[in-house]
Design an enzyme around this catalytic site. Structure first.
Site, short mmCIF file in Angstrom:
data_model
loop_
_atom_site.label_atom_id
_atom_site.label_comp_id
_atom_site.label_asym_id
_atom_site.label_seq_id
_atom_site.Cartn_x
_atom_site.Cartn_y
_atom_site.Cartn_z
N CYS A 115 -51.24 -4.47 36.38
CA CYS A 115 -50.35 -4.11 37.49
C CYS A 115 -50.80 -2.76 38.07
CB CYS A 115 -48.92 -4.04 36.96
SG CYS A 115 -47.78 -3.10 37.99
N CYS A 163 -48.24 0.02 38.48
CA CYS A 163 -47.84 0.62 37.19
C CYS A 163 -48.86 1.69 36.77
CB CYS A 163 -47.80 -0.42 36.08
SG CYS A 163 -46.70 -1.78 36.36
#
Lengths: 547, 114
Positions: free
Chosen positions: B28, B31
């Protein structure tokens, strides 16, 4: 200070067997049996290199692991199996020798497409290159490197897959693409050829990696040209927006951090690279593959210690309008006594990197794989230059060190691009995360090029391709040689345009790419009927416009 | 601080101060980059709230327990209980608003108990 990759762990290591041991939940592909076992025991993995370890927690750092040994580029996996796609090319061959010398087990594939494309345009590498058989023999004899080569077209997935199963590469360097913007703009057939080879070749490779080597890292060559040169002056971030980027719209705010930045490619070739970027990004997300997408600046130069070790080990160098990059073309023109051809205004700014520095970047990236599923982008560039400034630099080296007088000539720009534009490039990761420091100055590499290319045999070859340097491939589809706008002596022209900004470490205040010449007073726009003012408005043309 | 299944209880559930936990995945990109902002906030809110991250693929027990179905997910814990929960990447300003909101809620709870 510890090496850049000392703290990386089994999670980054291609020898760690994750498949079957980790419940990969990214896309809801929860495997019940694994999930239950993991809930009971925690995550335990196996090591493909040390099966005797059995199942263990993946927390061993590169610094602690006996499989990783310290080199000048950080920890390197002992005898790391690296497969280079496009190993016969300008970069592929050079990197093969460098990694081989560092102790990697290098394998490679090529179908000699580059040699054929260059031949098709009536050109050739001006540095003579040996056949692959001779190259492999010389690598063994001179450097003691055994390269496992196979003649394979990467579009032939069956053959490529068989070779991948045989080698089980721990890293794959993907240089196996047609690397030319003008070649992709010749006509429809060439555009299709470039996009098919590049996009479909890479897509097929991703499927093969998923099946055969899901823990391997893909290091894929993209180009800084994927971003284009936004006329807003927005910085070219490293593929993904940084953490503090926000979108404000309608009084509301969203984080942009981590989202893929906009791309504005410059040719059908660049479009193929953008398509690759998205295919790789998705493959990492869907299948937990891992990749570094390299947005490389325009590459130039001829030297690494390995290719210079023997004439048979030399890498190719092209100077024709299709495959010759700008610095390489300028040096060739200077040696031939031709004026250096700058397209249009010559105020275009691009990122550049010398061959030797680029190879060091690739080595450092190879030694420091991303985490499972991680897609990351680096802007691989060591300097930003205006094309007209580059011409001045080449001319200066030519006259001061080699006593070659040189003129510069501006010709019509056959490309559709902004001739004058702001340009800011962020390149923070290579210096700050991977410990890269450029070693080669522009002047140093240009000097090395003059030393090599002025050798009689090479100079003779240069003469044979001299007529192919000036551009004749127009983005409009026209086929005619670009006409001269002006010819001038280096050092006599005032250089305007924008000041480029390369950001390698972000400080509190980031400088802005702004016009070299600040306005002294506002520009007055006079209507045709207005009486002429006593004080004439300063004419500032084309400063901000694309044409 | 990067948490694991093993230290989650000690560092989060038994913490004396509130804890913001970001659940993240290596696949991700938002993230990955948000860690920089979280590190900055950790310094800024030192002593008021603890800021931690936990990788969902490497720590299945905690991930299953808190029913994480998307990343990044933010949960603010206090006294072992969930005070605030949100999903999707946030700007620094939004994260600060989230923290302030949670701290106000915690203050109300503390005052009620007195």
């Amino acid at each position: 200070m510890k090496p850049h990759n000392a703290e990386k762990t089994c999670w980054n290591c291609p020898a760690a067997i994750l498949k079957g041991n980790v419940d990969f939940r990214a896309c809801g592909q929860s495997v019940e049996a694994i999930r239950k076992r993991v809930e009971r025991e925690g995550i335990l993995i196996e090591c493909a290199r040390q099966p005797d370890l059995g199942r263990f927690e993946p927390t061993i750092t590169f610094e602690e692991c006996p499989q990783w040994r310290l080199t000048e580029y950080g920890y390197m996996l002992e005898n790391m199996r690296v497969m280079i796609l496009g190993i016969d090319g300008y970069l592929g061959w050079t990197l093969a020798l460098k990694l081989g010398r560092l102790g990697c087990e290098v394998s490679g594939v090529d179908n000699f497409l580059r040699r054929r494309c260059v031949k098709e345009k009536g050109s050739m590498s001006i540095v003579p290159i040996a056949s692959m058989e001779e190259r492999l023999e010389a690598a063994r004899e001179v450097l003691g490197i055994d390269i496992n080569f196979r003649e394979i077209d990467i579009l032939d997935r069956e053959k490529l897959g068989r070779f991948m199963k045989e080698v089980k590469p721990e890293a794959i360097i993907h240089y196996g693409e047609i690397p030319s913007a003008p070649y992709s703009m010749v006509d429809c057939d060439h555009a299709i050829k470039v996009q098919y080879n590049n996009v479909i070749g890479t897509l097929g490779l991703l499927f093969l990696m998923k099946e055969i080597v899901p823990e391997s890292c893909l290091i894929k060559l993209g180009t800084l040209g994927e971003y284009g040169s936004p006329l807003t002056g927005r910085p070219l971030f490293e593929g993904l927006f940084p953490a503090d980027a926000v979108l404000i719209w309608g009084g509301r705010e969203w984080s942009l951090g981590g989202e893929v930045t906009p791309r504005d490619p410059l040719s059908f070739y660049h479009v193929s690279k953008v398509q690759d970027t998205f295919n790789i990004y998705e493959a990492c997300k869907y299948w937990w593959l891992r990749s570094y997408d390299i947005m490389q600046g325009v590459i130039y130069g001829v030297h690494t210690d390995e290719v210079a070790a023997d004439p048979r080990l030399r890498t190719r160098l092209d100077v024709d309008e299709w495959f010759g990059t700008v610095v390489n073309r300028f040096v060739a023109q200077a040696i031939l006594g031709m004026p250096l051809t700058v397209y249009g205004e010559g105020q275009q700014i691009r990122g550049f990197i010398a061959l030797e520095d680029a190879m060091e970047c690739m080595t450092r990236l190879t030694s420091s794989p991303p985490e499972p599923g991680q897609y990351d982008v680096v802007n691989q560039v060591s300097g930003l230059h205006k094309l007209i400034d580059l011409a001045e630099t080449v001319a200066r080296v030519a006259s001061e060190k080699f006593d070659i007088p040189v003129k510069i000539q501006r010709v019509e720009n056959p490309r559709v691009e902004a001739d004058v534009h702001p340009y800011e490039v962020v390149s923070e990761k290579l210096p700050n995360t991977f410990g890269f420091r450029p070693k080669v100055t522009l002047e140093k590499e240009i000097t090395r090029m003059f030393e090599l290319l002025t050798q009689p045999e090479i100079k003779e070859r240069l003469k044979r391709v001299a007529h192919l340097i000036r551009p004749s491939t127009w983005w409009s589809g026209e086929k005619r040689v670009a006409e001269t706008i002006e010819v001038y002596t280096p050092g006599t022209k005032r250089v305007g345009g924008f000041q480029p900004v390369l950001i390698t470490k972000r400080e509190a205040i980031v400088p802005v790419s702004k016009p070299v010449e600040e306005l002294e007073e506002p520009i007055q726009v006079l209507a045709k009927d207005d009486p002429p003012k006593k004080k004439t408005a300063k004419k500032v043309s084309k400063r901000n416009g694309a044409h | 601080m990067e948490l694991t299944d093993k230290n989650f209880e000690k560092e989060v559930l038994k913490s004396d101060i509130p804890v913001l936990v970001e659940f993240w995945g290596s696949w991700c990109p938002p993230c990955q980059v948000e860690k920089k902002i979280l590190a900055k906030l950790e310094e800024e809110y030192n002593g008021k709230i603890k800021i931690c991250t936990i990788n969902i693929d490497r720590n299945p027990k905690v991930t299953f327990k808190y029913y994480i179905k998307g990343v990044p997910t933010y949960i603010i814990f206090y006294n072992g209980k969930i005070i605030y929960r949100d999903i999707a990447a946030k700007s620094e300003k939004q994260l600060k608003e989230m923290i302030e909101k949670a701290i106000n809620r915690i203050n109300k709870i503390v005052n009620m108990n007195y």
